[in-house]
Design a protein around this motif. Structure first.
Motif, PDB file in Angstrom:
ATOM      1  N   LEU A 111      36.456  41.957  46.003  1.00 33.21           N
ATOM      2  CA  LEU A 111      37.119  41.148  47.023  1.00 33.21           C
ATOM      3  C   LEU A 111      36.593  39.718  46.987  1.00 33.21           C
ATOM      4  O   LEU A 111      35.408  39.480  46.785  1.00 33.21           O
ATOM      5  CB  LEU A 111      36.864  41.732  48.419  1.00 33.21           C
ATOM      6  CG  LEU A 111      37.614  43.030  48.755  1.00 33.21           C
ATOM      7  CD1 LEU A 111      37.039  43.652  50.023  1.00 33.21           C
ATOM      8  CD2 LEU A 111      39.100  42.762  48.922  1.00 33.21           C
ATOM      9  N   GLY A 112      37.477  38.773  47.193  1.00 34.75           N
ATOM     10  CA  GLY A 112      37.078  37.366  47.246  1.00 34.75           C
ATOM     11  C   GLY A 112      37.098  36.691  45.896  1.00 34.75           C
ATOM     12  O   GLY A 112      37.671  35.617  45.737  1.00 34.75           O
ATOM     13  N   THR A 113      36.494  37.330  44.879  1.00 33.86           N
ATOM     14  CA  THR A 113      36.432  36.716  43.553  1.00 33.86           C
ATOM     15  C   THR A 113      37.520  37.223  42.618  1.00 33.86           C
ATOM     16  O   THR A 113      37.800  36.586  41.599  1.00 33.86           O
ATOM     17  CB  THR A 113      35.075  37.008  42.886  1.00 33.86           C
ATOM     18  OG1 THR A 113      34.986  38.407  42.571  1.00 33.86           O
ATOM     19  CG2 THR A 113      33.922  36.603  43.779  1.00 33.86           C
ATOM     20  N   THR A 114      38.124  38.367  42.908  1.00 33.11           N
ATOM     21  CA  THR A 114      39.087  39.085  42.056  1.00 33.11           C
ATOM     22  C   THR A 114      38.517  39.361  40.666  1.00 33.11           C
ATOM     23  O   THR A 114      39.244  39.428  39.674  1.00 33.11           O
ATOM     24  CB  THR A 114      40.448  38.355  41.932  1.00 33.11           C
ATOM     25  OG1 THR A 114      40.287  37.120  41.211  1.00 33.11           O
ATOM     26  CG2 THR A 114      41.054  38.097  43.297  1.00 33.11           C
ATOM     27  N   LYS A 115      37.213  39.549  40.576  1.00 28.79           N
ATOM     28  CA  LYS A 115      36.585  39.844  39.284  1.00 28.79           C
ATOM     29  C   LYS A 115      36.529  41.350  39.049  1.00 28.79           C
ATOM     30  O   LYS A 115      36.351  42.148  39.971  1.00 28.79           O
ATOM     31  CB  LYS A 115      35.167  39.262  39.235  1.00 28.79           C
ATOM     32  CG  LYS A 115      35.125  37.737  39.185  1.00 28.79           C
ATOM     33  CD  LYS A 115      33.705  37.233  39.051  1.00 28.79           C
ATOM     34  CE  LYS A 115      33.660  35.707  39.048  1.00 28.79           C
ATOM     35  NZ  LYS A 115      34.285  35.146  37.836  1.00 28.79           N
ATOM     36  N   ARG A 116      36.689  41.698  37.773  1.00 32.24           N
ATOM     37  CA  ARG A 116      36.475  43.091  37.361  1.00 32.24           C
ATOM     38  C   ARG A 116      34.979  43.408  37.409  1.00 32.24           C
ATOM     39  O   ARG A 116      34.144  42.517  37.401  1.00 32.24           O
ATOM     40  CB  ARG A 116      37.025  43.302  35.951  1.00 32.24           C
ATOM     41  CG  ARG A 116      38.539  43.197  35.863  1.00 32.24           C
ATOM     42  CD  ARG A 116      39.037  43.285  34.419  1.00 32.24           C
ATOM     43  NE  ARG A 116      38.791  42.039  33.697  1.00 32.24           N
ATOM     44  CZ  ARG A 116      37.902  41.868  32.741  1.00 32.24           C
ATOM     45  NH1 ARG A 116      37.122  42.896  32.367  1.00 32.24           N
ATOM     46  NH2 ARG A 116      37.749  40.719  32.135  1.00 32.24           N
ATOM     47  N   MET A 117      34.661  44.692  37.442  1.00 31.58           N
ATOM     48  CA  MET A 117      33.264  45.081  37.596  1.00 31.58           C
ATOM     49  C   MET A 117      32.387  44.596  36.440  1.00 31.58           C
ATOM     50  O   MET A 117      31.242  44.191  36.643  1.00 31.58           O
ATOM     51  CB  MET A 117      33.150  46.600  37.744  1.00 31.58           C
ATOM     52  CG  MET A 117      33.780  47.154  39.021  1.00 31.58           C
ATOM     53  SD  MET A 117      32.962  46.591  40.544  1.00 31.58           S
ATOM     54  CE  MET A 117      34.063  45.256  41.058  1.00 31.58           C
ATOM     55  N   SER A 118      32.906  44.613  35.218  1.00 33.85           N
ATOM     56  CA  SER A 118      32.113  44.120  34.089  1.00 33.85           C
ATOM     57  C   SER A 118      31.824  42.632  34.240  1.00 33.85           C
ATOM     58  O   SER A 118      30.751  42.157  33.859  1.00 33.85           O
ATOM     59  CB  SER A 118      32.827  44.395  32.766  1.00 33.85           C
ATOM     60  OG  SER A 118      34.026  43.655  32.659  1.00 33.85           O
ATOM     61  N   GLU A 119      32.775  41.894  34.805  1.00 34.93           N
ATOM     62  CA  GLU A 119      32.559  40.461  35.038  1.00 34.93           C
ATOM     63  C   GLU A 119      31.488  40.235  36.098  1.00 34.93           C
ATOM     64  O   GLU A 119      30.672  39.312  35.988  1.00 34.93           O
ATOM     65  CB  GLU A 119      33.868  39.800  35.455  1.00 34.93           C
ATOM     66  CG  GLU A 119      34.933  39.790  34.372  1.00 34.93           C
ATOM     67  CD  GLU A 119      36.233  39.182  34.837  1.00 34.93           C
ATOM     68  OE1 GLU A 119      36.726  38.248  34.172  1.00 34.93           O
ATOM     69  OE2 GLU A 119      36.778  39.639  35.864  1.00 34.93           O
ATOM     70  N   VAL A 120      31.481  41.068  37.127  1.00 31.88           N
ATOM     71  CA  VAL A 120      30.448  40.966  38.158  1.00 31.88           C
ATOM     72  C   VAL A 120      29.075  41.267  37.551  1.00 31.88           C
ATOM     73  O   VAL A 120      28.083  40.587  37.848  1.00 31.88           O
ATOM     74  CB  VAL A 120      30.743  41.929  39.331  1.00 31.88           C
ATOM     75  CG1 VAL A 120      29.599  41.907  40.356  1.00 31.88           C
ATOM     76  CG2 VAL A 120      32.056  41.564  40.003  1.00 31.88           C
ATOM     77  N   ILE A 121      29.015  42.264  36.688  1.00 33.48           N
ATOM     78  CA  ILE A 121      27.744  42.614  36.039  1.00 33.48           C
ATOM     79  C   ILE A 121      27.245  41.456  35.181  1.00 33.48           C
ATOM     80  O   ILE A 121      26.070  41.066  35.255  1.00 33.48           O
ATOM     81  CB  ILE A 121      27.908  43.885  35.190  1.00 33.48           C
ATOM     82  CG1 ILE A 121      28.188  45.098  36.084  1.00 33.48           C
ATOM     83  CG2 ILE A 121      26.654  44.135  34.345  1.00 33.48           C
ATOM     84  CD1 ILE A 121      28.623  46.335  35.326  1.00 33.48           C
ATOM     85  N   VAL A 122      28.112  40.892  34.362  1.00 36.23           N
ATOM     86  CA  VAL A 122      27.728  39.770  33.493  1.00 36.23           C
ATOM     87  C   VAL A 122      27.212  38.599  34.322  1.00 36.23           C
ATOM     88  O   VAL A 122      26.178  37.999  33.998  1.00 36.23           O
ATOM     89  CB  VAL A 122      28.931  39.341  32.623  1.00 36.23           C
ATOM     90  CG1 VAL A 122      28.671  37.986  31.963  1.00 36.23           C
ATOM     91  CG2 VAL A 122      29.220  40.392  31.556  1.00 36.23           C
ATOM     92  N   GLU A 123      27.902  38.296  35.389  1.00 39.56           N
ATOM     93  CA  GLU A 123      27.545  37.146  36.227  1.00 39.56           C
ATOM     94  C   GLU A 123      26.253  37.389  36.991  1.00 39.56           C
ATOM     95  O   GLU A 123      25.375  36.515  37.070  1.00 39.56           O
ATOM     96  CB  GLU A 123      28.693  36.863  37.190  1.00 39.56           C
ATOM     97  CG  GLU A 123      28.543  35.609  38.014  1.00 39.56           C
ATOM     98  CD  GLU A 123      29.787  35.352  38.855  1.00 39.56           C
ATOM     99  OE1 GLU A 123      29.720  35.548  40.086  1.00 39.56           O
ATOM    100  OE2 GLU A 123      30.817  34.986  38.276  1.00 39.56           O
TER     101      GLU A 123
END
Length: 335
Positions: A111-123
């Protein structure tokens, strides 16, 4: 690294996944947020809250300390609710081995960023994308815990890491396939939760097989349209991480999103459905983020739009059906 595997999260899928890893020959430490659960896993090989009838293999132990679970782990499996991933991982990142492979079991869009989970992990973990592997497919935890034959997709951009995870979870009852389409596999897992909510609503409203088949196939069309807009391979959505996961999540009463949808279809409020199911239905929150992601890329997702209105705007499901059926006629297209 010690070669052991850390599973962070002691829910149904995290617990079942730990069993798979152990049955495949890996030593596993499960982190549980609640200390009594961690102690039950460690002392009795038993999770009293999720899959309570399952006796975990001797290779599995439990801890209430994430740092203890992660320390030296070759593979770190993330099995927490998708909307809690960023906060949890920010606390854990300092304990990760610099060469550890990070595995996502989560199926959602932030929510808020519309990022996929792998993108959240990388970031959040400040790692390169090749360090992340995604596991997705028709993986209903109680059936796998009972060792019923099942398959999954292990998606990653680094073949070596994907094959490491594949080898670490291959058992006589669980067959993993590798894939390099991380985007497609993640979207298939996230959007199917929303379509399963719609399927559950339709089931509770008394609609039959024609309606439910329509929801699955047109739901797959929505998923594929968004996936292609984001760079996914459309063929992915015909496989385990697409149609396979969608069929299991819609058709099985074990699937929490379908079950949650049934409560909504019977006229219960979001709060009443949450109280009745006592589990996280990822589609309820993810439908907001998926809707925003689709709008940002100019992709029509009418089923997702109506589920968002039912869940978060209080729309009567009957009006949502009318809205879907009264849309302008057009060619059937997955473009």
């Amino acid at each position: 690294m010690t070669g052991h595997v850390a599973v962070l999260g002691a829910g149904s899928w995290g617990t079942a996944f730990a069993k798979i890893l152990a049955d495949a020959g890996r030593d596993v430490t499960i982190w549980a947020r609640r200390q009594p659960v961690a102690e039950a896993i460690r002392l009795r090989r038993h999770n009293p809250e999720y899959l309570p009838d399952l006796r975990l293999p001797d290779r599995v132990t439990g801890t209430g300390s994430a740092a203890e679970a992660i320390r030296g782990a070759e593979i770190v499996v993330l099995a927490v609710p998708s909307q809690t991933l960023r906060g949890n991982l920010a606390e854990w990142v300092g304990d990760l081995h610099p060469e550890a492979t990070l595995v996502s079991l989560m199926k959602g869009i932030e929510l808020g960023t519309t990022k996929r989970m792998s993108e959240v992990i990388v970031e959040t973990a400040r790692v390169t994308p090749d360090r992340v592997v995604v596991v997705s497919g028709p993986n209903l935890a109680p059936e796998i815990a009972a060792e019923q034959p099942a398959a999954t997709v292990v998606a990653g951009t680094d073949d070596r890491r994907a094959q490491l995870v594949q080898a670490s979870i291959r058992t006589p009852y669980f067959r993993p396939y590798t894939n390099d389409d991380v985007i497609g596999c993640e979207l298939g897992g996230a959007v199917k939760n929303v379509i399963a909510l719609a399927y559950g609503i339709a089931t509770a409203m008394g609609f039959g097989d024609n309606t439910r088949a329509m929801l699955m196939t047109r739901g797959l069309a929505e998923t594929a349209r968004l996936g292609v807009a984001l760079g996914a391979d459309p063929i992915t959505f015909a496989g385990l991480a697409g149609m396979g996961d969608l069929v299991a999540s819609c058709s099985s009463p074990l699937a929490r999103n379908r079950t949650f949808g049934e409560h909504l279809g019977r006229g219960e409020t979001l709060e009443q459905a949450q109280a009745a199911t006592r589990q996280t239905a990822e589609g309820v929150k993810s439908c907001l983020a998926i809707r925003d992601l689709a709008r940002a890329h100019g992709v029509e997702m009418p089923i997702t739009e109506q589920i968002e209105r039912i869940c978060h705007e209080g729309m009567d499901p009957r009006l949502a059906v009318d809205a879907l059926m009264s849309r302008t006629a057009k060619p059937e297209s997955y473009e």
